[in-house]
Design an enzyme around this catalytic site. Sequence first.
Site, PDB file in Angstrom:
ATOM      1  N   LYS A   1       3.967  -5.715  -3.094  1.00  0.00           N
ATOM      2  CA  LYS A   1       4.812  -4.974  -4.029  1.00  0.00           C
ATOM      3  C   LYS A   1       5.571  -5.904  -4.972  1.00  0.00           C
ATOM      4  O   LYS A   1       5.975  -5.499  -6.055  1.00  0.00           O
ATOM      5  CB  LYS A   1       5.759  -4.052  -3.277  1.00  0.00           C
ATOM      6  CG  LYS A   1       5.005  -2.899  -2.621  1.00  0.00           C
ATOM      7  CD  LYS A   1       5.898  -1.833  -2.046  1.00  0.00           C
ATOM      8  CE  LYS A   1       5.104  -0.630  -1.576  1.00  0.00           C
ATOM      9  NZ  LYS A   1       4.299  -0.913  -0.365  1.00  0.00           N
TER      10      LYS A   1
HETATM   11  C1  LIG Z   1       3.107  -0.180  -0.032  1.00  0.00           C
HETATM   12  C2  LIG Z   1       2.180  -0.840   0.900  1.00  0.00           C
HETATM   13  C3  LIG Z   1       0.847  -0.390   1.063  1.00  0.00           C
HETATM   14  C4  LIG Z   1       0.301   0.834   0.372  1.00  0.00           C
HETATM   15  O1  LIG Z   1       0.142   0.668  -1.018  1.00  0.00           O
HETATM   16  P1  LIG Z   1      -0.061   1.934  -1.966  1.00  0.00           P
HETATM   17  O2  LIG Z   1      -0.053   1.391  -3.352  1.00  0.00           O
HETATM   18  O3  LIG Z   1       1.122   2.838  -1.695  1.00  0.00           O
HETATM   19  O4  LIG Z   1      -1.343   2.589  -1.603  1.00  0.00           O
HETATM   20  C5  LIG Z   1       0.019  -1.117   1.911  1.00  0.00           C
HETATM   21  N1  LIG Z   1       0.467  -2.206   2.587  1.00  0.00           N
HETATM   22  C6  LIG Z   1       1.730  -2.652   2.462  1.00  0.00           C
HETATM   23  C7  LIG Z   1       2.171  -3.838   3.245  1.00  0.00           C
HETATM   24  C8  LIG Z   1       2.636  -2.001   1.614  1.00  0.00           C
HETATM   25  O5  LIG Z   1       3.894  -2.453   1.495  1.00  0.00           O
END
Ligand SMILES: *Cc1c(COP(=O)(O)O)cnc(C)c1O
Length: 460
Positions: free
Chosen positions: A112
């Site tokens: 993220k």
């Molecule tokens: C947010 C997140 C996901 C999922 O990603 P999306 O874009 O919501 O599909 C997967 N793994 C981790 C570690 C995350 O923080």
Amino acid sequence: MQYRSTRGQAPELSFEEVVLTGLAEDGGLYVPTSLPQFSADELEAMAALSYEELFCRIVKPFVGDCLSDDELRTLTEKAYAPFRHSAIAPLKQLGPQAWVLELFHGPTLAFKDFALQFLGQLMAHILKKRGEKVVVLGATSGDTGSAAIAGCRGLPNMDIYILFPNGRVSDVQRRQMTTIDDANVHNIALEGTFDDCQHIVKTLFVDAAFKQEHRLVAVNSINWARILAQVVYYFYAGLALGAPQRAVAFSVPTGNFGDIYAGWLAKRMGLPVADLVIATNTNDILARCVATGTYSMNGVVHTISPSMDIQVSSNFERLLFDLYDGDADAVFSLMASLKQNQSFTLGDAQHAALCEAFSSASADDETTKAVIRDVYARTGELLDPHTAVGVKAAELSRRHPDAPMVTLATAHPAKFPDAVVSACGATPVLPEFLSDLFERDERFDVLANDPEAIKRYIGG
Ligand SMILES: *Cc1c(COP(=O)(O)O)cnc(C)c1O
């Protein structure tokens, strides 16, 4: 470039406006009215670029005149400067034709950061240009909050307020938020659950007077700029593994469908993508939809990959819009059906198109732990549980054995030490720059589970 809503009943917006807008007025999500295309020759020329240079090439057509080339360049460098690996998104090989793309070298050790580091810089730029100030408000069950805080900390013209359930996030997760000492960062430990946190955030966003007075903005995963930033690492990995001559497959640990939707965009923009594997844990609404054509809600289960514990995937609506060739009325009816009946069924043509580009598989907690154990035994690498779900799904749904398969490693194993230790007995170590996390001072306020209390806190 202009942006329109997937439900077709909200005004078109410029890039600048879209960055500061969450949901469209009609409840839809914003998508660009056209997509840039990169030819094989152009892709070949991109293979030698650094991550930041590639970022500017790919993002430029989307931003219109919001940013000059120099401004985009400066902002990109600022966004990715805090990453602790000089490749930004390094690839690591796990086996024959099997790779992981390490997306956890940012300040909070999760993918993220790729989007939120960029979004923070971008908002600061737009706000300065417009002479405006905003309040960023969000709720977190652990992960997103720290990435949002890291993206906004110390930036002018914005304050960030993050609500988390008091006593219910892990120590590492809490400390990643509460040890940030910039004056514009405000951590709220709510006396309630994550649902209570979300409920309060929603209440404040629908309070038109409060929202306007404080200029509330959301930085959740439906924000277009977040998706856009994520498109870049698909190109980066693809080019490193032989695109455009060779097609590459991706397996993506999926929750809200933001990350894998970025992979779909990369494919539509010209990157040869052999397959997009939607990896899910026991919360498998997407895997069931790929298998049957019916998207149907059946509650949330807690797993050891909590960032994928979702009931519905908000960004799936953007894919629906594409599968229905931009027919906003069709999307509108599907979403109405979802609201009314907790489900909808795709048309045959749309289901076929979904299955052509995507495959999907899920892994429960036991399987996830077995993968962590197995990969550790075979390679000495520790995977976090989200990445392990991705590796399993890649194995289960391998349709193009000749294409390199890249699993997106969405978090550092040290973010989820309990799951990793219980899977394989080895303790993942926090990177050096976070090694004193447990000695740092924490700063947060404990507030009552009451929207009025939060309004007073933000207002005062
Ligand atoms: C947010 C997140 C996901 C999922 O990603 P999306 O874009 O919501 O599909 C997967 N793994 C981790 C570690 C995350 O923080």
